[in-house]
Design a protein around this motif. Structure first.
Motif, PDB file in Angstrom:
ATOM      1  N   SER A 100       0.901  -1.186   0.049  1.00  0.00           N
ATOM      2  CA  SER A 100      -0.250   0.001   0.218  1.00  0.00           C
ATOM      3  C   SER A 100       0.816   1.316  -0.170  1.00  0.00           C
ATOM      4  O   SER A 100       0.723   2.086  -0.799  1.00  0.00           O
ATOM      5  N   PHE A 101       1.911   1.218   0.722  1.00  0.00           N
ATOM      6  CA  PHE A 101       2.842   2.541   1.020  1.00  0.00           C
ATOM      7  C   PHE A 101       4.038   2.683   0.211  1.00  0.00           C
ATOM      8  O   PHE A 101       4.424   3.665  -0.276  1.00  0.00           O
ATOM      9  N   HIS A 102       4.495   1.474  -0.388  1.00  0.00           N
ATOM     10  CA  HIS A 102       5.860   1.444  -0.984  1.00  0.00           C
ATOM     11  C   HIS A 102       5.943   1.148  -2.423  1.00  0.00           C
ATOM     12  O   HIS A 102       6.881   1.501  -2.890  1.00  0.00           O
ATOM     13  N   VAL A 103       5.032   0.401  -2.756  1.00  0.00           N
ATOM     14  CA  VAL A 103       4.759   0.046  -4.330  1.00  0.00           C
ATOM     15  C   VAL A 103       4.120   1.036  -4.912  1.00  0.00           C
ATOM     16  O   VAL A 103       3.012   1.671  -4.614  1.00  0.00           O
ATOM     17  N   PRO A 104       4.618   1.344  -6.151  1.00  0.00           N
ATOM     18  CA  PRO A 104       4.032   2.469  -6.990  1.00  0.00           C
ATOM     19  C   PRO A 104       2.702   1.885  -7.517  1.00  0.00           C
ATOM     20  O   PRO A 104       2.324   0.731  -7.696  1.00  0.00           O
ATOM     21  N   ALA A 105       1.725   2.902  -7.636  1.00  0.00           N
ATOM     22  CA  ALA A 105       0.066   2.632  -7.655  1.00  0.00           C
ATOM     23  C   ALA A 105      -0.038   1.594  -8.986  1.00  0.00           C
ATOM     24  O   ALA A 105      -0.824   0.757  -8.928  1.00  0.00           O
TER      25      ALA A 105
ATOM     26  N   GLY B 265      -7.635  -3.378  -7.849  1.00  0.00           N
ATOM     27  CA  GLY B 265      -6.610  -4.641  -7.804  1.00  0.00           C
ATOM     28  C   GLY B 265      -7.279  -5.885  -6.962  1.00  0.00           C
ATOM     29  O   GLY B 265      -8.231  -5.410  -6.449  1.00  0.00           O
ATOM     30  N   GLY B 266      -6.882  -6.918  -7.309  1.00  0.00           N
ATOM     31  CA  GLY B 266      -7.080  -7.883  -6.429  1.00  0.00           C
ATOM     32  C   GLY B 266      -8.427  -8.580  -6.859  1.00  0.00           C
ATOM     33  O   GLY B 266      -9.320  -8.124  -7.453  1.00  0.00           O
ATOM     34  N   PHE B 267      -8.613  -9.939  -6.381  1.00  0.00           N
ATOM     35  CA  PHE B 267      -9.659 -10.633  -6.682  1.00  0.00           C
ATOM     36  C   PHE B 267     -10.900 -10.521  -5.875  1.00  0.00           C
ATOM     37  O   PHE B 267     -12.029 -10.733  -5.888  1.00  0.00           O
ATOM     38  N   LEU B 268     -10.537 -10.464  -4.384  1.00  0.00           N
ATOM     39  CA  LEU B 268     -11.282 -10.745  -3.379  1.00  0.00           C
ATOM     40  C   LEU B 268     -12.071  -9.491  -2.951  1.00  0.00           C
ATOM     41  O   LEU B 268     -11.481  -8.378  -3.093  1.00  0.00           O
TER      42      LEU B 268
END
Lengths: 293, 268
Positions: A100-105, B265-268
């Protein structure tokens, strides 16, 4: 030209909604609600040999609860589930935070995809692989003896610890996703405000990020704890059948011994214990859930 | 991105997540009959055993019948529920949706035992059909979760425009709504398929004398001699599910792109 009341009724949103949902709802009533009610009813019925006699009794519950073996198994199931939940959520939180905080969107959904892949591959085989890893002549012991760290391979299987690691692996994405979702919702300017007001990073995390992420953490705890307690495969394969959990005895009563009322009473008891623990946990954390919108 | 301890942790976590899966092909191609290090040599024997195994073939056939039926049924039920849930307001909606989504959080053994008790009580013989009933119940909430995303990103004004242009309710659904949610339907169908294919305890309780793939695997895990073949089977299953998932993910993203929604994002 006023529409007749019947026509207006047929056009109302509520009726359309019910019509639309009715196939799914009827399915859920027939195959979920009715079976659950039957299970509850059976738990109060009397067991005749091969038949169930519809005579009210509480004997099944008193038999189940006065049996020290059943009590021990139920206690073990709760302890294992709690342990699994703790391990899973503690391990998962930093990952959710990292994504959530460190990976680019743009790369977030790729990371989530990466984390969900193992979850979609054969559950039985994944569980069995932990036996391969933890076995007496397994992967970890081969590495340890190969590096000369120990001469005596460690006995890791058939323990609560081994069951817990296996289940923590199986439920990892269930913990990561809710925490990730609640972290994503946090307004980043709140964190800047915390830093501007002179808090250091750690205190900002402790006083801003963590409380705001709690709904996700609580969701993760629920979604890991509740299904884990009913796991059948892991105690069988990793516990070597020597550390049965509640699902194993329910299955045995219902299918092998064919005492359906007692099996039903055990299933309902297990469900009530799970619900009680879950409600207690929610109650203890009620301040995090209040007014969150 | 500079190196951080968090990134290091994320890497270790991925090792933890993938270790059991990476080990599958390692032992599937290993000629030793015991699943242990050091490895012996390279062999394709286990895959040969796998493809020659007729019991396994039958179990796979049963599993595919169940999974395809489950996928169609639960996606259909999911479309009704997701459409109702996203488009209409009606009294008691949270309760109704709660009941439908309940299998998501119910321990599987409870679903298995309650269905077993009721099926035996009404005298329905246990067969592949009863497994389909159980799997559909379990897969529907997942289908709804996927389809909800597809249906809630629909723009209501498109539908209203169709009505204004003289389309009926049904033709609007067929011409406007269905094409827009098709990617969601495909990814829901693939997901239900995968869930059913992998499900063990409900199948184990409700299949009667029939065998499904997970039931077969479970029965073989007791025999050390069969393990290398199971490793080969596991390898095939991993490859198959990655292909399925990548397809589902592709359609999910395309669906989002089609309706112009942001990728959450994500499946769930």
């Amino acid at each position: 030209m006023a529409a007749s009341p019947l026509k207006r009724w047929a056009r109302s949103e509520a009726v359309n909604g019910y019509l639309m949902i009715s196939p799914t709802l009827i399915y859920a009533i027939l195959l979920l609600a009715a079976p659950l009610v039957t299970l509850v009813a059976y738990s109060f019925f009397t067991d005749g040999y091969l038949v169930v006699i519809p005579e009210f009794t509480t004997a099944n519950y008193s038999q189940a609860w006065s049996d020290p073996i059943f009590r021990a198994i139920l206690t073990r199931s709760v302890i294992v589930s709690a342990l699994v939940t703790l391990v899973t959520v503690v391990l998962a939180f930093p990952i959710a935070y990292f994504i959530s905080f460190h990976v680019p969107a743009t790369k977030k959904s790729r990371w989530l995809f990466l984390i969900t892949i193992p979850f979609w591959t054969s559950y039985l085989i994944r569980v069995f692989q932990w036996k391969v890893i933890l076995n007496y002549n397994g992967v970890i012991n081969s590495i340890l003896t190969g590096l000369g760290i120990t001469d005596h391979p460690l006995q890791m299987l058939n323990s609560i610890g081994a069951i817990s690691i296996t289940l923590a692996h199986a439920y990892a994405p269930f913990a990561i996703l809710p925490i990730f979702v609640s972290l994503e919702k946090i307004d980043r300017s709140l964190l800047e405000a915390g830093l501007d007001l002179g808090e250091n990073r750690l205190m900002t995390f402790w006083r801003v990020t963590l409380p705001l992420a709690m709904p996700g953490v609580i969701g993760a705890v629920m979604i890991v704890f509740i299904p884990t307690i009913g796991d059948y495969v892991t105690p069988e394969l990793i516990g070597g059948g020597k550390l049965p959990m509640v699902a194993n005895v329910i299955y045995q009563q219902l299918l092998k011994i064919d005492n359906k009322p007692l099996g039903s009473a055990m299933a309902i008891s297990a469900m009530l214990v799970v619900a009680a623990v879950a409600l207690l946990f929610l109650f203890l954390n009620r301040r995090f859930l209040r007014g969150s919108k | 991105m500079k190196f951080s301890s968090l990134k290091g942790y994320a890497f270790l976590y991925l090792v933890f997540l993938y270790a059991p899966i990476v080990l599958l092909p390692v032992f599937a191609f290993n000629s030793g009959t015991i699943i242990a290090f050091p490895l012996k040599g390279f062999t394709l024997d286990w895959f040969r055993d796998l493809f020659a195994n007729q019991t396994l073939g039958l179990a796979l056939k049963n599993s595919l019948i169940i999974a395809v039926s489950t996928s169609i049924l639960s996606t259909t039920l999911g479309v009704f529920a997701a459409r109702a849930g996203t488009r209409f307001k009606f009294p008691g909606k949270p309760g109704v949706m709660g009941l439908i989504m309940l299998p998501l959080v119910l321990p599987e053994i409870i679903i298995a035992s309650s269905l077993l008790v009721v099926l035996l009580a009404v005298g329905m013989p246990l067969s592949l059909f009863t497994v389909i009933l159980g799997h559909t119940l379990m897969a529907t909430p997942y289908a709804i979760a996927v389809l909800n995303a597809a249906f809630s990103s629909l723009d209501r004004s498109l539908e209203e425009a169709a009505y204004d242009l003289g389309e009926t309710k049904w033709s609007t659904f067929r011409l406007i709504i269905l094409p827009l949610v098709t990617p969601g339907i495909i990814s829901s169908a693939l997901m239900s398929f995968t869930i059913s294919l992998d499900e063990f305890i409900v199948a184990f309780s409700l299949a009667g004398k029939e065998t499904t793939l997970p039931i077969y695997i479970f029965s073989q895990l007791r025999f050390p001699k069969q393990i290398p073949m199971i490793m080969a089977l596991g390898t095939c299953l991993v490859v198959a599910s990655i292909v399925l998932l990548a397809t589902a993910e592709y359609f999910r993203r395309r669906g989002l792109a089609k309706t112009g929604a942001k990728d959450t994002g994500g499946f769930l």
